[in-house]
Design a protein around this motif. Structure first.
Motif, PDB file in Angstrom:
ATOM      1  N   TYR A   1      58.869  13.498  33.384  1.00 55.12           N
ATOM      2  CA  TYR A   1      59.825  13.270  32.300  1.00 55.12           C
ATOM      3  C   TYR A   1      61.132  12.790  32.900  1.00 55.12           C
ATOM      4  CZ  TYR A   1      61.365  13.872  27.498  1.00 55.12           C
ATOM      5  OH  TYR A   1      61.772  13.631  26.210  1.00 55.12           O
TER       6      TYR A   1
ATOM      7  N   ASP B   1      70.655  14.221  30.000  1.00 56.98           N
ATOM      8  CA  ASP B   1      71.748  14.761  29.197  1.00 56.98           C
ATOM      9  C   ASP B   1      73.076  14.439  29.873  1.00 56.98           C
ATOM     10  OD1 ASP B   1      70.312  15.790  27.158  1.00 56.98           O
ATOM     11  OD2 ASP B   1      70.195  17.822  27.968  1.00 56.98           O
TER      12      ASP B   1
ATOM     13  N   ARG C   1      57.325  33.234  13.828  1.00 52.92           N
ATOM     14  CA  ARG C   1      56.908  32.175  12.927  1.00 52.92           C
ATOM     15  C   ARG C   1      57.618  32.351  11.594  1.00 52.92           C
ATOM     16  NH1 ARG C   1      51.483  30.498  14.480  1.00 52.92           N
ATOM     17  NH2 ARG C   1      51.023  31.493  16.469  1.00 52.92           N
ATOM     18  N   LYS C   2      58.066  31.251  11.053  1.00 52.72           N
ATOM     19  CA  LYS C   2      58.779  31.328   9.789  1.00 52.72           C
ATOM     20  C   LYS C   2      58.325  30.183   8.904  1.00 52.72           C
ATOM     21  CE  LYS C   2      63.107  31.568  10.817  1.00 52.72           C
ATOM     22  NZ  LYS C   2      64.577  31.476  10.880  1.00 52.72           N
ATOM     23  N   LEU C   3      58.209  30.456   7.617  1.00 53.93           N
ATOM     24  CA  LEU C   3      57.933  29.379   6.669  1.00 53.93           C
ATOM     25  C   LEU C   3      59.258  28.855   6.144  1.00 53.93           C
ATOM     26  CD1 LEU C   3      54.878  30.403   4.438  1.00 53.93           C
ATOM     27  CD2 LEU C   3      55.122  28.385   5.864  1.00 53.93           C
TER      28      LEU C   3
ATOM     29  N   ASN D   1      59.801  23.167   3.347  1.00 52.97           N
ATOM     30  CA  ASN D   1      58.800  22.096   3.381  1.00 52.97           C
ATOM     31  C   ASN D   1      58.050  22.068   4.720  1.00 52.97           C
ATOM     32  OD1 ASN D   1      57.341  19.873   2.616  1.00 52.97           O
ATOM     33  ND2 ASN D   1      58.917  18.416   3.235  1.00 52.97           N
ATOM     34  N   GLY D   2      57.846  23.259   5.288  1.00 51.89           N
ATOM     35  CA  GLY D   2      57.163  23.290   6.577  1.00 51.89           C
ATOM     36  C   GLY D   2      57.246  24.674   7.189  1.00 51.89           C
ATOM     37  N   SER D   3      57.342  24.720   8.504  1.00 59.92           N
ATOM     38  CA  SER D   3      57.417  25.996   9.180  1.00 59.92           C
ATOM     39  C   SER D   3      58.023  25.805  10.566  1.00 59.92           C
ATOM     40  CB  SER D   3      56.022  26.616   9.300  1.00 59.92           C
ATOM     41  OG  SER D   3      55.159  25.721   9.982  1.00 59.92           O
ATOM     42  N   VAL D   4      58.477  26.918  11.132  1.00 56.11           N
ATOM     43  CA  VAL D   4      59.109  26.879  12.448  1.00 56.11           C
ATOM     44  C   VAL D   4      58.474  27.940  13.329  1.00 56.11           C
ATOM     45  CG1 VAL D   4      61.267  27.099  13.726  1.00 56.11           C
ATOM     46  CG2 VAL D   4      61.292  26.130  11.428  1.00 56.11           C
ATOM     47  N   LEU D   5      58.155  27.559  14.555  1.00 53.41           N
ATOM     48  CA  LEU D   5      57.643  28.505  15.531  1.00 53.41           C
ATOM     49  C   LEU D   5      58.625  28.546  16.690  1.00 53.41           C
ATOM     50  CD1 LEU D   5      55.427  30.260  16.886  1.00 53.41           C
ATOM     51  CD2 LEU D   5      54.337  28.159  17.615  1.00 53.41           C
TER      52      LEU D   5
ATOM     53  N   ILE E   1      59.124  24.739  17.830  1.00 55.86           N
ATOM     54  CA  ILE E   1      58.195  23.768  17.263  1.00 55.86           C
ATOM     55  C   ILE E   1      58.388  23.769  15.759  1.00 55.86           C
ATOM     56  CG2 ILE E   1      55.778  23.093  17.061  1.00 55.86           C
ATOM     57  CD1 ILE E   1      55.265  24.736  19.613  1.00 55.86           C
TER      58      ILE E   1
ATOM     59  N   LYS F   1      57.720  22.148  12.014  1.00 58.83           N
ATOM     60  CA  LYS F   1      56.917  21.304  11.136  1.00 58.83           C
ATOM     61  C   LYS F   1      57.706  21.071   9.868  1.00 58.83           C
ATOM     62  CE  LYS F   1      52.193  22.053  10.624  1.00 58.83           C
ATOM     63  NZ  LYS F   1      51.020  22.975  10.670  1.00 58.83           N
TER      64      LYS F   1
ATOM     65  N   ARG G   1      55.324  15.894   7.088  1.00 60.09           N
ATOM     66  CA  ARG G   1      54.274  15.402   7.987  1.00 60.09           C
ATOM     67  C   ARG G   1      54.676  15.531   9.445  1.00 60.09           C
ATOM     68  NH1 ARG G   1      55.596  10.090   5.343  1.00 60.09           N
ATOM     69  NH2 ARG G   1      57.415  11.391   5.066  1.00 60.09           N
ATOM     70  N   ARG G   2      55.962  15.779   9.681  1.00 58.38           N
ATOM     71  CA  ARG G   2      56.529  15.636  11.017  1.00 58.38           C
ATOM     72  C   ARG G   2      56.467  16.920  11.831  1.00 58.38           C
ATOM     73  NH1 ARG G   2      59.139  12.259   9.841  1.00 58.38           N
ATOM     74  NH2 ARG G   2      57.460  11.062  10.739  1.00 58.38           N
ATOM     75  N   GLN G   3      56.084  16.824  13.088  1.00 59.53           N
ATOM     76  CA  GLN G   3      56.114  17.978  13.982  1.00 59.53           C
ATOM     77  C   GLN G   3      56.905  17.624  15.225  1.00 59.53           C
ATOM     78  OE1 GLN G   3      52.497  20.194  14.380  1.00 59.53           O
ATOM     79  NE2 GLN G   3      52.922  20.786  16.486  1.00 59.53           N
TER      80      GLN G   3
ATOM     81  N   SER H   1      71.823  10.757  26.175  1.00 63.44           N
ATOM     82  CA  SER H   1      70.632  10.863  27.013  1.00 63.44           C
ATOM     83  C   SER H   1      69.677   9.733  26.640  1.00 63.44           C
ATOM     84  CB  SER H   1      69.961  12.211  26.781  1.00 63.44           C
ATOM     85  OG  SER H   1      69.494  12.279  25.448  1.00 63.44           O
TER      86      SER H   1
ATOM     87  N   GLN I   1      58.671  10.405  24.588  1.00 62.28           N
ATOM     88  CA  GLN I   1      58.925   9.654  25.814  1.00 62.28           C
ATOM     89  C   GLN I   1      57.610   9.399  26.529  1.00 62.28           C
ATOM     90  OE1 GLN I   1      60.618  10.760  29.961  1.00 62.28           O
ATOM     91  NE2 GLN I   1      62.407  10.725  28.627  1.00 62.28           N
TER      92      GLN I   1
ATOM     93  N   ASN J   1      51.814  11.439  11.353  1.00 64.08           N
ATOM     94  CA  ASN J   1      53.056  10.684  11.397  1.00 64.08           C
ATOM     95  C   ASN J   1      52.863   9.236  10.954  1.00 64.08           C
ATOM     96  OD1 ASN J   1      54.894  12.730  12.711  1.00 64.08           O
ATOM     97  ND2 ASN J   1      53.219  12.684  14.180  1.00 64.08           N
TER      98      ASN J   1
ATOM     99  N   ARG K   1      49.714  16.987   4.179  1.00 64.81           N
ATOM    100  CA  ARG K   1      49.571  17.732   5.415  1.00 64.81           C
ATOM    101  C   ARG K   1      49.827  19.208   5.139  1.00 64.81           C
ATOM    102  NH1 ARG K   1      52.676  17.426  11.238  1.00 64.81           N
ATOM    103  NH2 ARG K   1      51.260  18.918  12.171  1.00 64.81           N
TER     104      ARG K   1
ATOM    105  N   VAL L   1      51.318  22.748   5.590  1.00 62.02           N
ATOM    106  CA  VAL L   1      52.577  23.207   6.167  1.00 62.02           C
ATOM    107  C   VAL L   1      52.439  24.645   6.646  1.00 62.02           C
ATOM    108  CG1 VAL L   1      54.058  21.683   4.864  1.00 62.02           C
ATOM    109  CG2 VAL L   1      53.451  23.890   3.913  1.00 62.02           C
TER     110      VAL L   1
ATOM    111  N   LEU M   1      51.043  27.940   9.130  1.00 58.57           N
ATOM    112  CA  LEU M   1      51.603  28.483  10.365  1.00 58.57           C
ATOM    113  C   LEU M   1      50.759  28.158  11.588  1.00 58.57           C
ATOM    114  CD1 LEU M   1      52.805  31.896   8.944  1.00 58.57           C
ATOM    115  CD2 LEU M   1      54.219  29.995   9.663  1.00 58.57           C
TER     116      LEU M   1
ATOM    117  N   TYR N   1      49.689  25.782  14.616  1.00 57.25           N
ATOM    118  CA  TYR N   1      50.294  24.709  15.400  1.00 57.25           C
ATOM    119  C   TYR N   1      49.256  24.165  16.369  1.00 57.25           C
ATOM    120  CZ  TYR N   1      54.541  26.546  13.444  1.00 57.25           C
ATOM    121  OH  TYR N   1      55.493  26.951  12.574  1.00 57.25           O
TER     122      TYR N   1
END
Lengths: 296, 296
Positions: free
Chosen positions: A103, A107, A155-157, A160-164, A187, A189, A192-194, B79, B101, B233, B289, B291, B293, B295
């Motif tokens: 990678y 920054d 994990r949280k809903l 329009n998605g969720s977060v890990l 991570i 969501k 559609r986007r992750q 960045s 990337q 996506n 899609r 949503v 939990l 991943y």
DNA sequence: TCAATAGTGTCTTTGAGACAATATGAC
DNA sequence: GTCATATTGTCTCAAAGACACTATTGA
């Protein structure tokens, strides 16, 4: 094509204006992994293995006396890939180890001196081939044990998605220093986007953003070891299947069942006529990597 | 840490010498993919899909009037990742597309003007969201169909390993131009070591090394689509399962069995109450899609 | 009715995982 | 014999792949 390019030199020079913009220094940073035996007190027991990364103690500012990844600046006559090969050779003397670009980090402010963009590489080397000439060019070089562990997971809903959110601890330790870096991987969501992102929560004592580079490299190694033959780059030419399994277990940080493991890798190795001996228990057959026509 | 760094400014300035070395320009190049319907002559037939990449016609030297990936130079205040986000927004108007990337390229001489290192990114966008304002800032921008196919494969046993050589054809085509680049991928197994390399055999008409970047991006997309949710996506918010399957088939360049495909993705999608209508055949349920939990 | 796509059921094969049983060398 | 590891066999369960069948619309 050539001729039309030379045709209107006025325009050519106009686009050459790019060289008047401010330019960054570009460096390569090497995450050099190997597997080392942990000193084993119990006699006639198999030594445990550790995943280790090579760090050097910085002699100059910034981050003087801090530990850092080996690396250096890319020269105008070489590509970043070639610079990585050169740095690896300078650091370890090895000419043909496994090398993979990971990678490119940039920054603003990641280097307090000036604008530096750094391209990180992962190298895998067989510890039996290397004799760490500590203080090779007046710098301390040491193997640090690496351990990245998941500490917490939330994990949280969302609407329009969720977060890990995952908290990791990256532990680096040698005889001289043990330092921990706490990282958080998010991570998200959304529709559609992750998206995925890793931040440093509590920086350790490593120079620059090198802890994050190591963390990234550990992830890559863990992910790829399952579906590639990366592990063989960490093995000596002849090895027992148990040693190979230990390498997988060390990297994946979990235990595997012997019978299943052997089935999985049986077409990647070839048996030899040699056996281990004198270990206080049943000898083990030595294997080599298969040189057949299968690729993965 | 901060204080010790400021302590010996002499040394700090000494390490600052790095800024006197020659520095490269650093650019980002965007491989922006989407899926487009191929104009379908037969009425009441499902339109076929194409994987497409966004190219712009260069207005200035070098490679004037050649097609190239959109991109630009990284600024000192950002960045490379941020530069990629900015370039994507400038080019497509999209603020939150999937972005990844890929690889940092820096062969000396890849840019005839000066030393330029370029970091390539892959973006996946949903064609229904974008209205290609061709000639946005006085440049032509076009979607080019992408097709990368294996043309030939040779396996050879060597003394201590084996070599696999694969010839690929990368075809890029739009109404204005069709150009082919021939590439050769060499996978070498030597002892424990496995290396992979892709060279251009016959360059097409694209600017710089952009054909190779596109080739690399196609490989990445193909590899990751199996074990990630990248495909979403490329989808609009509501889609039929057949449309989703077509996207997989287009990218993998192979046919999939309907029943199996649906089983594979059933926990990644949620059904809705809506259906397609007026297509000359049985209506199809629309999905979104998931949503949840999970991943991947 | 037909053309074309939508959607479901089931059989086979493959591979992962769990677990049990036997083998062998140093002491 | 005991300890510690080496090596092989087999059962189960889940996923992948192949294939067949039924359903629904517009013309």
């Amino acid at each position: 094509m050539q001729s039309s390019r030379e045709q209107t030199e006025a325009e050519f020079l106009k686009s050459y204006d790019a060289s008047r913009y401010e330019r960054p220094s570009v460096a390569v940073d090497m995450v050099i992994f190997t597997i080392l035996d942990r000193p084993q007190p119990n006699y006639r027991k198999l030594p445990e293995k550790d995943l280790c990364v090579l760090l050097i103690k910085r002699g100059g500012h910034p981050f003087k006396d801090h530990w850092a990844l080996p690396g250096g600046f890319v020269q105008p006559t070489e590509s970043p890939d070639q610079a990585a090969v050169r740095e690896l050779a300078e650091e370890t003397g090895l000419e043909n180890a496994y090398l993979e670009q990971l990678y490119t980090w940039g920054d603003p402010g990641r280097d307090p001196r000036t604008w530096v963009i750094s391209c990180s590489y992962m190298a895998l080397i067989d510890a039996s081939r290397i004799k760490l000439a500590a203080g090779d060019d007046a710098v301390d070089a040491r193997w640090f044990r690496v351990s990245k562990k998941l500490k917490q997971e939330k994990r949280k809903l969302t609407r329009n998605g969720s977060v890990l959110k995952q908290k990791y601890s990256l532990l680096l330790s040698s005889e001289e220093l043990t330092t921990e870096t706490q990282l958080e991987k998010t991570i998200t969501k959304h529709g559609r986007r992750q998206t995925e992102e890793e931040q440093i929560l509590v920086p350790g004592e490593l120079a620059f953003d090198h802890a994050r580079m190591i963390s990234y490299a550990v992830d890559r190694l863990r992910n790829k070891i399952d579906y590639t033959d990366l592990a063989f780059n960490l093995m000596p030419e002849y090895f027992t299947l148990t040693q190979l399994q230990q390498v997988y277990e060390t990297i994946l940080d979990c235990e595997l069942l012997k019978a299943n493991f052997r089935r999985k890798i049986e077409n990647k190795v070839v048996e030899t006529d040699s056996f281990t001996a004198g270990d206080g228990y049943r000898p083990s057959q030595l294997f080599k990597r298969s040189v057949g026509l299968q690729y993965s």
